[in-house]
Scaffold this active site. Structure first.
Site, mmCIF file in Angstrom:
data_model
loop_
_atom_site.group_PDB
_atom_site.id
_atom_site.type_symbol
_atom_site.label_atom_id
_atom_site.label_comp_id
_atom_site.label_asym_id
_atom_site.label_seq_id
_atom_site.Cartn_x
_atom_site.Cartn_y
_atom_site.Cartn_z
ATOM 1 N N HIS A 20 14.142 46.820 -40.948
ATOM 2 C CA HIS A 20 14.814 46.823 -42.108
ATOM 3 C C HIS A 20 14.759 46.193 -43.470
ATOM 4 O O HIS A 20 14.151 45.165 -43.258
ATOM 5 C CB HIS A 20 16.582 45.819 -41.715
ATOM 6 C CG HIS A 20 18.010 45.878 -42.378
ATOM 7 N ND1 HIS A 20 18.122 45.601 -43.686
ATOM 8 C CD2 HIS A 20 18.341 47.194 -41.810
ATOM 9 C CE1 HIS A 20 19.212 45.941 -44.212
ATOM 10 N NE2 HIS A 20 19.441 46.724 -43.673
ATOM 11 N N ASP A 74 21.802 51.128 -36.389
ATOM 12 C CA ASP A 74 21.647 52.428 -35.923
ATOM 13 C C ASP A 74 21.210 52.891 -34.503
ATOM 14 O O ASP A 74 21.468 53.967 -33.875
ATOM 15 C CB ASP A 74 21.151 53.065 -37.202
ATOM 16 C CG ASP A 74 22.127 53.059 -38.546
ATOM 17 O OD1 ASP A 74 23.111 53.393 -37.597
ATOM 18 O OD2 ASP A 74 21.384 52.938 -39.682
HETATM 19 N N1 CMC Z 1 8.548 52.005 -36.710
HETATM 20 C C1 CMC Z 1 7.434 51.613 -36.755
HETATM 21 N N2 CMC Z 1 6.858 50.651 -38.139
HETATM 22 C C2 CMC Z 1 7.714 50.522 -39.278
HETATM 23 C C3 CMC Z 1 9.104 50.900 -39.634
HETATM 24 C C4 CMC Z 1 9.421 51.333 -37.746
HETATM 25 N N3 CMC Z 1 10.497 51.517 -37.729
HETATM 26 N N4 CMC Z 1 9.295 50.624 -39.996
HETATM 27 C C5 CMC Z 1 8.880 49.432 -40.751
HETATM 28 N N5 CMC Z 1 7.799 49.084 -39.951
HETATM 29 C C6 CMC Z 1 6.551 48.882 -40.868
HETATM 30 C C7 CMC Z 1 5.712 49.603 -41.597
HETATM 31 O O1 CMC Z 1 5.050 50.683 -41.551
HETATM 32 C C8 CMC Z 1 5.239 48.707 -42.544
HETATM 33 O O2 CMC Z 1 3.572 47.940 -41.773
HETATM 34 P P1 CMC Z 1 2.339 48.077 -42.663
HETATM 35 O O3 CMC Z 1 3.229 46.159 -43.229
HETATM 36 O O4 CMC Z 1 1.146 47.609 -41.573
HETATM 37 O O5 CMC Z 1 2.186 48.650 -43.530
HETATM 38 C C9 CMC Z 1 5.746 47.408 -42.729
HETATM 39 O O6 CMC Z 1 6.773 48.048 -40.830
HETATM 40 C C10 CMC Z 1 6.859 46.806 -43.430
HETATM 41 O O7 CMC Z 1 7.609 48.516 -44.328
HETATM 42 P P2 CMC Z 1 7.416 48.778 -44.589
HETATM 43 O O8 CMC Z 1 8.156 50.845 -44.609
HETATM 44 O O9 CMC Z 1 7.205 48.557 -46.384
HETATM 45 O O10 CMC Z 1 9.335 48.306 -45.032
HETATM 46 P P3 CMC Z 1 10.757 49.176 -46.116
HETATM 47 O O11 CMC Z 1 11.934 47.252 -46.156
HETATM 48 O O12 CMC Z 1 10.227 49.617 -47.072
HETATM 49 O O13 CMC Z 1 11.265 49.511 -45.152
HETATM 50 C C11 CMC Z 1 12.806 50.596 -43.387
HETATM 51 C C12 CMC Z 1 12.835 49.009 -44.080
HETATM 52 C C13 CMC Z 1 14.243 50.480 -42.859
HETATM 53 C C14 CMC Z 1 13.181 51.645 -44.629
HETATM 54 C C15 CMC Z 1 11.778 50.912 -42.523
HETATM 55 O O14 CMC Z 1 12.034 49.522 -41.801
HETATM 56 C C16 CMC Z 1 12.026 52.268 -41.538
HETATM 57 O O15 CMC Z 1 11.862 52.866 -41.807
HETATM 58 N N6 CMC Z 1 13.012 52.397 -40.693
HETATM 59 C C17 CMC Z 1 13.593 53.128 -39.793
HETATM 60 C C18 CMC Z 1 14.805 53.657 -39.908
HETATM 61 C C19 CMC Z 1 15.511 53.086 -39.881
HETATM 62 O O16 CMC Z 1 16.230 52.106 -38.997
HETATM 63 N N7 CMC Z 1 16.594 52.646 -40.688
HETATM 64 C C20 CMC Z 1 17.669 52.210 -41.232
HETATM 65 C C21 CMC Z 1 18.042 51.494 -41.564
HETATM 66 S S1 CMC Z 1 19.327 50.276 -40.924
HETATM 67 C C22 CMC Z 1 21.006 51.389 -41.709
HETATM 68 C C23 CMC Z 1 21.256 51.167 -43.134
HETATM 69 O O17 CMC Z 1 21.586 50.027 -43.751
HETATM 70 O O18 CMC Z 1 21.021 52.167 -43.675
#
Ligand code: CMC
Length: 436
Positions: free
Chosen positions: A313, A371
């Site tokens: 998240h 989720d």
């Molecule tokens: N699976 C694998 N790796 C992950 C995931 C994941 N679900 N989420 C983040 N990472 C890794 C990412 O690859 C990165 O690694 P590194 O530092 O080595 O490059 C690190 O963790 C940070 O990730 P980020 O993409 O910079 O984090 P963010 O804050 O931009 O993204 C997110 C947040 C929710 C988009 C992401 O965690 C994600 O894609 N999760 C899966 C989708 C999901 O479940 N979304 C629902 C969010 S909750 C409901 C809502 O409020 O809408």
């Protein structure tokens, strides 16, 4: 928003004079540096794509402490609201700032239930869609379409109009989501039944048919109500910011909410519950529990492009408090329906266990989000996977409209107009076509 004693000083290595920037303190949470005059004073913008360090507004609605894993609506912890209130209490709280007393609850519930029907024309609008259309495409259209029906509540500068538009949206969303489902299945639409609770009525409109008596199961009714409460608001997330930005032009409130629905659809946001269930079903198809290890290796491999949906998240760097509550509901629902041994739930537990212990997830503070469990609950209730995000949209409508109305009522509100760092071509002349 109070001016803090602290102030920020920005200095520049090119010899330009340094400038002082005011710092404001909220009631709780991080202070903000006020950069509104920065461009005027320095000719420079700030750069923050994805809003990683930018507070786009002031708000008194929802507070999140991502490190501690805390979520509060109007000061109340989500755990207390989820266990002591119903969704309409929460809607009243989000819209008006306070939980309703007994009389206010009676009046508010009556007000919402007296707006549950949608204009009969809506079904002709629905008929224009293909039956296999994704429900979020249909919902984006239907909610936007509502802006053409309620001409008496579209002046957003009028607080009365804003209030009635809010009530209409909260009241009619379950009807629209259920209609989108019925259209897809080819069954007749079921009109709202106002003697039922908000979530009971939604179940009724979804699963009743004209030929049989439908009895609402109280465990499923409570589960849905909890899903609605947990998804009602979440501070300045992507769809809420979309609603604010869209509404900042003074557009029709139904149109602004339709923009929120469109944003929510994406798999990084509301679409994650659908993506999570599809992911679990995919692992199940490929061999189930025995394939979890292999799948997790793919997730950790940066080149695979595979993410563990329902994990991670932007704000929570700790267990999502909604996920804990949803896990409880998940167990209740599966027990009620005799699905405790549901292979998908077992698979989800195995995935969660590995992820909570694995260094990759621990180091990056990736925990299950709401989720991860809400999809399993919805599937058990009988809601089709591609309608999950529609249910999320239904619930988030109260938050969207509360945030939109808060913005319009804020004396500091301005049309949202971000700037950019331009990296394209500098000035050049058009060359005649024959010479290009
Ligand atoms: N699976 C694998 N790796 C992950 C995931 C994941 N679900 N989420 C983040 N990472 C890794 C990412 O690859 C990165 O690694 P590194 O530092 O080595 O490059 C690190 O963790 C940070 O990730 P980020 O993409 O910079 O984090 P963010 O804050 O931009 O993204 C997110 C947040 C929710 C988009 C992401 O965690 C994600 O894609 N999760 C899966 C989708 C999901 O479940 N979304 C629902 C969010 S909750 C409901 C809502 O409020 O809408």
């Amino acid at each position: 928003m109070n001016l803090s004693d602290n102030k920020a000083t920005m200095s520049f290595s090119n010899g330009s004079p340094s400038i002082d920037l005011p710092v404001y303190a909220g009631s709780v949470g991080p202070d903000v540096i006020d950069i509104r005059k920065l461009y005027g004073q320095t000719g420079m913008f700030t750069y923050d794509p994805g809003f990683l360090s930018t507070a786009a507004c002031q708000s008194a609605i929802t507070y999140i402490d991502g490190d501690k894993g805390e979520l509060r609506y109007r000061g109340y912890p989500i755990e207390q609201l989820a266990t002591q209130c119903d969704y309409l209490d929460v809607c009243h709280l989000l819209l008006n700032g306070e939980l309703p007393n007994t009389q206010e609850k009676k009046d508010f519930d009556l007000l919402v239930t007296s707006h549950t029907m949608v204009n009969e024309q809506m079904q002709f609008f629905l008929r224009g869609f293909r039956r296999d259309a994704h429900p979020m495409a249909v919902l984006t259209g239907l909610v936007g379409g509502m802006s053409a029906f309620y001409h008496d509540s579209t002046d957003i500068t009028n607080p009365e109009h804003r209030h009635i538009a809010a009530i209409r949206l909260i009241a009619k969303m379950p009807t629209l989501v259920a209609m989108a489902y019925k259209y897809k299945t080819g069954q007749p639409y079921i009109y709202p039944k106002n003697s039922l609770s908000y979530s009971g009525n939604f179940l009724h409109m979804m699963f009743a048919t004209p030929c049989e008596e439908y009895k609402v199961n109280p465990v499923l009714e409570r589960a849905l109500d909890r899903i609605f409460i947990l998804h009602a608001d979440h501070e300045q997330n992507a769809s809420t910011s979309t609603v604010r930005l869209c509404g900042s032009s003074g557009t029709n409130p139904f149109a602004a909410i339709a923009a929120g629905v469109a944003c929510l659809w994406g798999p990084a946001h509301g679409g994650a519950n659908e993506a999570c269930l599809n992911m679990l079903e995919d692992i199940q198809r490929k061999g189930g529990l025995s394939k979890v290890g292999e799948f997790m290796e793919q997730v950790k491999d940066k080149n695979s492009g595979v993410r563990l949906m329902g994990f991670g998240h932007r704000v929570y760097k700790n267990y999502d408090p909604r996920a804990k509550l949803m896990q409880e509901t998940c167990k209740e629902v599966l027990a009620e329906l005799g699905l405790e041994n549901d292979p998908l739930f077992k698979l989800a537990m195995a995935v969660e266990k590995i992820a909570l212990e694995d260094d990759y997830f621990v180091q990056r503070k990736l925990y299950p989000n709401v989720d991860f469990y809400s999809g399993i609950v919805q599937r058990a209730v009988g809601i089709p996977v591609n309608l999950f995000t529609g249910v999320f949209a239904l619930a988030r409508t109260s938050g969207w409209i509360a945030q939109l109305n808060e913005m319009i009522g804020d004396p500091e509100y301005k049309i949202g107009r971000p700037r950019q760092l331009f990296t394209g071509d500098t000035l050049r002349d058009v060359v005649p076509q024959a010479k290009r």
